[in-house]
Design an enzyme around this catalytic site. Sequence first.
Site, PDB file in Angstrom:
ATOM      1  N   ASP A   1     145.290  -0.940 -12.420  1.00 29.45           N
ATOM      2  CA  ASP A   1     145.343  -1.424 -11.047  1.00 29.45           C
ATOM      3  C   ASP A   1     146.201  -2.683 -10.966  1.00 29.45           C
ATOM      4  OD1 ASP A   1     143.577   0.590 -10.309  1.00 29.45           O
ATOM      5  OD2 ASP A   1     141.810  -0.683 -10.577  1.00 29.45           O
ATOM      6  N   ARG A   2     146.661  -2.979  -9.767  1.00 31.62           N
ATOM      7  CA  ARG A   2     147.538  -4.144  -9.559  1.00 31.62           C
ATOM      8  C   ARG A   2     146.942  -5.429 -10.129  1.00 31.62           C
ATOM      9  NH1 ARG A   2     147.828  -5.930  -3.562  1.00 31.62           N
ATOM     10  NH2 ARG A   2     145.775  -6.726  -4.202  1.00 31.62           N
TER      11      ARG A   2
END
Length: 305
Positions: free
Chosen positions: A137-138
């Site tokens: 994820d970011r």
Amino acid sequence: MIKKQLSYLISPEDAGQTVEQFLRKKGYSHRLVVHLRNTPLGLSIGKETAYTSHMLKPGEILFVTLKEEENSEHIIPTRLPLSIAYEDEDILVVNKAPGMPIHPSQGHFENTLANAVAWYYQSLGESFVYRAINRLDRDTSGLLIIAKHMLSACVLSDQMVKRQIHREYRAIVCGQTPEYGLIDQPIGRAPGSTVLRRIDWEEGEAARTHFWRLSYDEKRDLSYIRLSLETGRTHQIRVHMASIGHPLPGDFLYHPDCRWISRQPLHSYRLDFIHPVSGRELSFTAPLPEDMASLVPYIHRSPLG
């Protein structure tokens, strides 16, 4: 541009197989075999083209020449920090910073890991197709594998499917967790959302997460844990830990309490896998980023930390 050249001495045990059967057992995908078949001298024996239907004989040497000239043309090379943990002619292992998406998307065209990698290879004068093997994820930091050519990509992707790439995470969660726990709960999409996930006993996919408490901060009521996944569902750690009452602080989707940290404190700490070409066993670790490390003052006192 030639990206990779390999040769295979055919043993008596290998004889009797077709070229395609032999390569498929080596981890080549059907798509890659077709690519090699359609490449001049992509497959050869004794300087002559080897057809994929050729029946191999003992003592023959099968040469594979992998050529790739294209670039990921829709990825804009951007000069961004890039922390390289390991690189050879087949793979790149990077330590992704928190807050950096791994792929361009709406609103993130030039600030992703893909942009940083494209800049790096442009600066070396090399063509490069971006192939991230494991996804983060970011706001999740840590180790991520990038395949540098089609062979590495298909072998490593097969390892991912077969759960042969072992990933270990570190996280900080709310409350005092048990010393060990196994969460075995299916995860599915939340109704009306393409992003949110939830525990879904009717339509969710199987998901299993193991965790161990490494330390506990009584003052902040935070536990520092390590985690190992048997499955790789979207947001698995975040959803599973929240489901047992120990969400990650700072998680804007599942527990937006930002008193201690402004993003979910989740880090891809260790990767163990087999090198896609040499077959060597590889293991890498990456230290916690500063925002997480500052919340774990006694991290180095733990034998497992």
